[in-house]
Motif scaffolding. Structure first.
Motif, PDB file in Angstrom:
ATOM      1  N   CYS A  43       0.802  -1.235   0.000  1.00 48.23           N
ATOM      2  CA  CYS A  43       0.000   0.000   0.000  1.00 48.23           C
ATOM      3  C   CYS A  43       0.832   1.283   0.000  1.00 48.23           C
ATOM      4  O   CYS A  43       0.306   2.342  -0.333  1.00 48.23           O
ATOM      5  CB  CYS A  43      -0.983  -0.003   1.164  1.00 48.23           C
ATOM      6  N   GLY A  44       2.113   1.199   0.379  1.00 45.17           N
ATOM      7  CA  GLY A  44       2.982   2.373   0.297  1.00 45.17           C
ATOM      8  C   GLY A  44       2.785   3.395   1.397  1.00 45.17           C
ATOM      9  O   GLY A  44       3.303   4.501   1.314  1.00 45.17           O
ATOM     10  N   ASP A  45       2.043   3.060   2.431  1.00 46.61           N
ATOM     11  CA  ASP A  45       1.779   4.007   3.516  1.00 46.61           C
ATOM     12  C   ASP A  45       2.009   3.286   4.850  1.00 46.61           C
ATOM     13  O   ASP A  45       1.323   2.313   5.151  1.00 46.61           O
ATOM     14  CB  ASP A  45       0.334   4.509   3.399  1.00 46.61           C
ATOM     15  N   MET A  46       2.976   3.802   5.633  1.00 47.98           N
ATOM     16  CA  MET A  46       3.368   3.103   6.867  1.00 47.98           C
ATOM     17  C   MET A  46       2.228   3.074   7.891  1.00 47.98           C
ATOM     18  O   MET A  46       2.035   2.075   8.574  1.00 47.98           O
ATOM     19  CB  MET A  46       4.600   3.781   7.456  1.00 47.98           C
ATOM     20  N   THR A  96      -7.507   8.578  -1.935  1.00 45.73           N
ATOM     21  CA  THR A  96      -6.136   9.083  -1.891  1.00 45.73           C
ATOM     22  C   THR A  96      -5.425   8.909  -3.215  1.00 45.73           C
ATOM     23  O   THR A  96      -5.500   7.854  -3.816  1.00 45.73           O
ATOM     24  CB  THR A  96      -5.341   8.298  -0.817  1.00 45.73           C
ATOM     25  N   ASP A  97      -4.732   9.940  -3.625  1.00 46.78           N
ATOM     26  CA  ASP A  97      -3.875   9.824  -4.794  1.00 46.78           C
ATOM     27  C   ASP A  97      -2.558   9.230  -4.328  1.00 46.78           C
ATOM     28  O   ASP A  97      -2.052   9.598  -3.272  1.00 46.78           O
ATOM     29  CB  ASP A  97      -3.646  11.218  -5.391  1.00 46.78           C
ATOM     30  N   ILE A  98      -2.001   8.313  -5.104  1.00 47.76           N
ATOM     31  CA  ILE A  98      -0.766   7.645  -4.675  1.00 47.76           C
ATOM     32  C   ILE A  98       0.346   8.664  -4.440  1.00 47.76           C
ATOM     33  O   ILE A  98       1.196   8.497  -3.572  1.00 47.76           O
ATOM     34  CB  ILE A  98      -0.354   6.549  -5.704  1.00 47.76           C
ATOM     35  N   ASP A  99       0.335   9.779  -5.201  1.00 49.78           N
ATOM     36  CA  ASP A  99       1.365  10.806  -5.031  1.00 49.78           C
ATOM     37  C   ASP A  99       1.292  11.466  -3.655  1.00 49.78           C
ATOM     38  O   ASP A  99       2.286  11.958  -3.140  1.00 49.78           O
ATOM     39  CB  ASP A  99       1.249  11.882  -6.118  1.00 49.78           C
ATOM     40  N   ASP A 100       0.075  11.460  -3.053  1.00 49.71           N
ATOM     41  CA  ASP A 100      -0.068  12.065  -1.723  1.00 49.71           C
ATOM     42  C   ASP A 100       0.696  11.272  -0.673  1.00 49.71           C
ATOM     43  O   ASP A 100       0.996  11.783   0.403  1.00 49.71           O
ATOM     44  CB  ASP A 100      -1.548  12.110  -1.305  1.00 49.71           C
ATOM     45  N   LEU A 101       0.952  10.024  -0.975  1.00 46.96           N
ATOM     46  CA  LEU A 101       1.634   9.159  -0.008  1.00 46.96           C
ATOM     47  C   LEU A 101       3.149   9.353  -0.038  1.00 46.96           C
ATOM     48  O   LEU A 101       3.850   8.921   0.841  1.00 46.96           O
ATOM     49  CB  LEU A 101       1.317   7.688  -0.290  1.00 46.96           C
ATOM     50  N   LEU A 102       3.636  10.014  -1.089  1.00 48.69           N
ATOM     51  CA  LEU A 102       5.079  10.138  -1.237  1.00 48.69           C
ATOM     52  C   LEU A 102       5.611  11.306  -0.412  1.00 48.69           C
ATOM     53  O   LEU A 102       5.070  12.405  -0.467  1.00 48.69           O
ATOM     54  CB  LEU A 102       5.431  10.362  -2.716  1.00 48.69           C
ATOM     55  N   PRO A 103       6.676  11.105   0.353  1.00 51.39           N
ATOM     56  CA  PRO A 103       7.231  12.201   1.142  1.00 51.39           C
ATOM     57  C   PRO A 103       7.952  13.212   0.252  1.00 51.39           C
ATOM     58  O   PRO A 103       8.470  12.850  -0.805  1.00 51.39           O
ATOM     59  CB  PRO A 103       8.213  11.487   2.070  1.00 51.39           C
ATOM     60  N   ARG A 120      15.736   5.452  -4.317  1.00 50.86           N
ATOM     61  CA  ARG A 120      14.786   4.681  -3.497  1.00 50.86           C
ATOM     62  C   ARG A 120      13.349   5.119  -3.798  1.00 50.86           C
ATOM     63  O   ARG A 120      12.441   4.314  -3.937  1.00 50.86           O
ATOM     64  CB  ARG A 120      15.082   4.883  -2.002  1.00 50.86           C
ATOM     65  N   GLU A 121      13.205   6.456  -3.918  1.00 53.18           N
ATOM     66  CA  GLU A 121      11.877   7.008  -4.181  1.00 53.18           C
ATOM     67  C   GLU A 121      11.361   6.573  -5.558  1.00 53.18           C
ATOM     68  O   GLU A 121      10.185   6.242  -5.731  1.00 53.18           O
ATOM     69  CB  GLU A 121      11.970   8.538  -4.103  1.00 53.18           C
ATOM     70  N   TYR A 122      12.272   6.558  -6.510  1.00 50.40           N
ATOM     71  CA  TYR A 122      11.927   6.183  -7.886  1.00 50.40           C
ATOM     72  C   TYR A 122      11.456   4.721  -7.934  1.00 50.40           C
ATOM     73  O   TYR A 122      10.452   4.381  -8.556  1.00 50.40           O
ATOM     74  CB  TYR A 122      13.168   6.377  -8.767  1.00 50.40           C
ATOM     75  N   VAL A 123      12.215   3.882  -7.240  1.00 52.81           N
ATOM     76  CA  VAL A 123      11.885   2.441  -7.221  1.00 52.81           C
ATOM     77  C   VAL A 123      10.539   2.239  -6.518  1.00 52.81           C
ATOM     78  O   VAL A 123       9.684   1.470  -6.968  1.00 52.81           O
ATOM     79  CB  VAL A 123      13.001   1.627  -6.519  1.00 52.81           C
ATOM     80  N   ARG A 124      10.375   2.958  -5.405  1.00 55.19           N
ATOM     81  CA  ARG A 124       9.129   2.847  -4.627  1.00 55.19           C
ATOM     82  C   ARG A 124       7.921   3.238  -5.502  1.00 55.19           C
ATOM     83  O   ARG A 124       6.918   2.544  -5.552  1.00 55.19           O
ATOM     84  CB  ARG A 124       9.236   3.774  -3.415  1.00 55.19           C
ATOM     85  N   ARG A 125       8.076   4.359  -6.197  1.00 57.32           N
ATOM     86  CA  ARG A 125       6.996   4.828  -7.084  1.00 57.32           C
ATOM     87  C   ARG A 125       6.696   3.797  -8.166  1.00 57.32           C
ATOM     88  O   ARG A 125       5.546   3.535  -8.481  1.00 57.32           O
ATOM     89  CB  ARG A 125       7.420   6.128  -7.797  1.00 57.32           C
TER      90      ARG A 125
ATOM     91  N   GLU B  50      15.665  -3.910  -4.443  1.00 61.13           N
ATOM     92  CA  GLU B  50      16.050  -3.899  -3.022  1.00 61.13           C
ATOM     93  C   GLU B  50      16.013  -2.486  -2.448  1.00 61.13           C
ATOM     94  O   GLU B  50      16.003  -2.295  -1.227  1.00 61.13           O
ATOM     95  CB  GLU B  50      17.460  -4.484  -2.842  1.00 61.13           C
ATOM     96  N   ASP B  51      15.997  -1.488  -3.349  1.00 63.72           N
ATOM     97  CA  ASP B  51      15.958  -0.101  -2.881  1.00 63.72           C
ATOM     98  C   ASP B  51      14.591   0.314  -2.332  1.00 63.72           C
ATOM     99  O   ASP B  51      14.455   1.393  -1.773  1.00 63.72           O
ATOM    100  CB  ASP B  51      16.349   0.845  -4.022  1.00 63.72           C
ATOM    101  N   PHE B  52      13.590  -0.524  -2.532  1.00 64.39           N
ATOM    102  CA  PHE B  52      12.270  -0.224  -1.942  1.00 64.39           C
ATOM    103  C   PHE B  52      12.321  -0.740  -0.504  1.00 64.39           C
ATOM    104  O   PHE B  52      11.908  -1.838  -0.198  1.00 64.39           O
ATOM    105  CB  PHE B  52      11.182  -0.917  -2.749  1.00 64.39           C
ATOM    106  N   THR B  53      12.883   0.089   0.353  1.00 68.11           N
ATOM    107  CA  THR B  53      13.086  -0.326   1.746  1.00 68.11           C
ATOM    108  C   THR B  53      11.881   0.046   2.612  1.00 68.11           C
ATOM    109  O   THR B  53      11.030   0.843   2.196  1.00 68.11           O
ATOM    110  CB  THR B  53      14.347   0.318   2.318  1.00 68.11           C
TER     111      THR B  53
END
Lengths: 186, 189
Positions: A43-46, A96-103, A120-125, B50-53
């Protein structure tokens, strides 16, 4: 005792099945990091991940008497957690827009740190941009190391669907992460 | 690319190939630069991913566990009748199979006994039984095949009807059990 569950874990499970909350507390302690990690990557949100993981453990406690050790306890928890996360995601997506979840990126980090953080942010997105169904398969394979058969059991889908969703997710990621893949290859 | 087994590269990367498949593929891989390249890309992708920590959570592990335990409802001790009921439910398929076997044996033996006694179960119901009369009554309204079916049913012996009813009830109970089992496992998941 069946093979998929370790002796020690099986002892805790049977104690918890009889209503021992101490034993269940130990099971939570052993599995919470992985369950939160799974839900977070789905879900991308802690905050959402912690809430969903809590819900998953509560539901696991309720249904514990019906657990049979023909699959690892962790996979059984994953199944409950993935169901909760995917349902929460369906509800959240409407609001929620997924972009809202990004710090927001910090400008004050050193150059190397900024580059690593950006990556890290790029991979997460990129992972979060995948359709939820494909993302779930990818996360269970790449981060949790489950086999195709285990993924099929956790998500309650045919093994062929696991393969096709995994291929789809990887092909999408190969496109979106192309700059980093090329850099790695050099 | 089909000759280069793209899907096998994924299976190999994911550790899904076993014994002979693994040997064959490794032999192929050693001489195939295309599959080698594909495998290298998959490995790079896994490395990049692995960078998605996972960030540090807001709740400490101890607090997280304590919060759940505080919300755990005490599990009520299951009553004896509930345990017995659960046992019956779990053993239902075996019980149904046993009932079916027993019932069939009883019907077979009693059929044989009736035949010997001259009260054969194969004696049909009276001609123009209610099913036949019903078929004749609605003859104009129902189609030919339905009328034939009703007439056929009307000529069946009471013994056959008993057997069919028995099989029907067992079948119905089994499907009912199967539906409840499916619903239960869905709710657990």
């Amino acid at each position: 005792m069946p093979a998929p569950v370790a002796q020690d874990e099986w002892r805790l499970v049977t104690q918890a099945q009889r209503g021992d909350q101490e034993a269940f507390g130990e099971l939570i302690r052993r599995n919470q990091e992985q369950v939160i990690g799974l839900v977070y990557r789905l879900c991308g949100d802690m905050e959402l991940a912690e809430d969903a993981a809590q819900e998953a453990f509560l539901r696991a406690w309720q249904h514990l008497p019906s657990y049979r050790p023909d699959a690892p306890f962790k996979n059984w928890l994953y199944r409950i957690a993935a169901n909760i996360a995917l349902s929460a995601l369906r509800r959240e997506r409407a609001m929620t827009d997924i972009d809202d979840l990004l710090p927001a990126a910090s400008d004050e980090e050193p150059e190397d740190e900024t580059e690593a953080s950006e990556r890290r942010e790029y991979v997460r997105r990129a992972v979060l941009a995948l359709p939820a169904a494909s993302r779930a398969v990818l996360v269970l394979r790449e981060y949790e190391g489950l086999s195709y058969r285990e993924i099929a059991e956790v998500l309650n889908i045919p093994i062929g669907t696991v393969m096709s969703r995994l291929n789809y997710a990887r092909s999408k990621l190969r496109e979106s992460l192309a700059p980093y893949l090329q850099a790695e290859g050099e | 690319m089909s000759t280069h087994h793209t899907s096998l590269v994924s299976f190999y990367h994911d550790g899904e190939l076993h014994r002979r498949q693994l040997h064959h593929f490794e032999a192929h891989l050693a001489g195939c630069p295309i599959c080698q390249k594909e495998l290298a890309t998959l490995r790079r992708l896994s490395h990049v991913l692995e960078d998605f920590t996972i960030p540090v959570g807001k709740t400490s592990p101890e607090r997280f566990s304590a919060r759940i335990r505080a919300r755990l409802p005490a599990r009520q001790r299951q009553s004896a009748w509930r345990t017995a009921l659960q046992g019956v439910w779990q053993a239902a398929p075996a019980l149904l199979f046993g009932t079916l076997t027993f019932g069939q044996a009883v019907l077979m033996l009693s059929g044989a006994a009736l035949t010997i006694a001259g009260l054969s179960g194969s004696v049909p119901w009276p001609r123009n039984s209610w099913l036949v009369r019903l078929a004749l009554l609605f003859g104009a309204a129902i189609d030919h095949s339905t009328r034939s079916l009703l007439q056929l049913l009307g000529t069946l012996s009471w013994f056959t009807v008993l057997e069919l009813a028995f099989l029907g009830i067992i079948g119905l109970l089994y499907w009912g059990w199967l539906a409840s089992w499916w619903a239960y496992h869905r709710s657990v998941a």
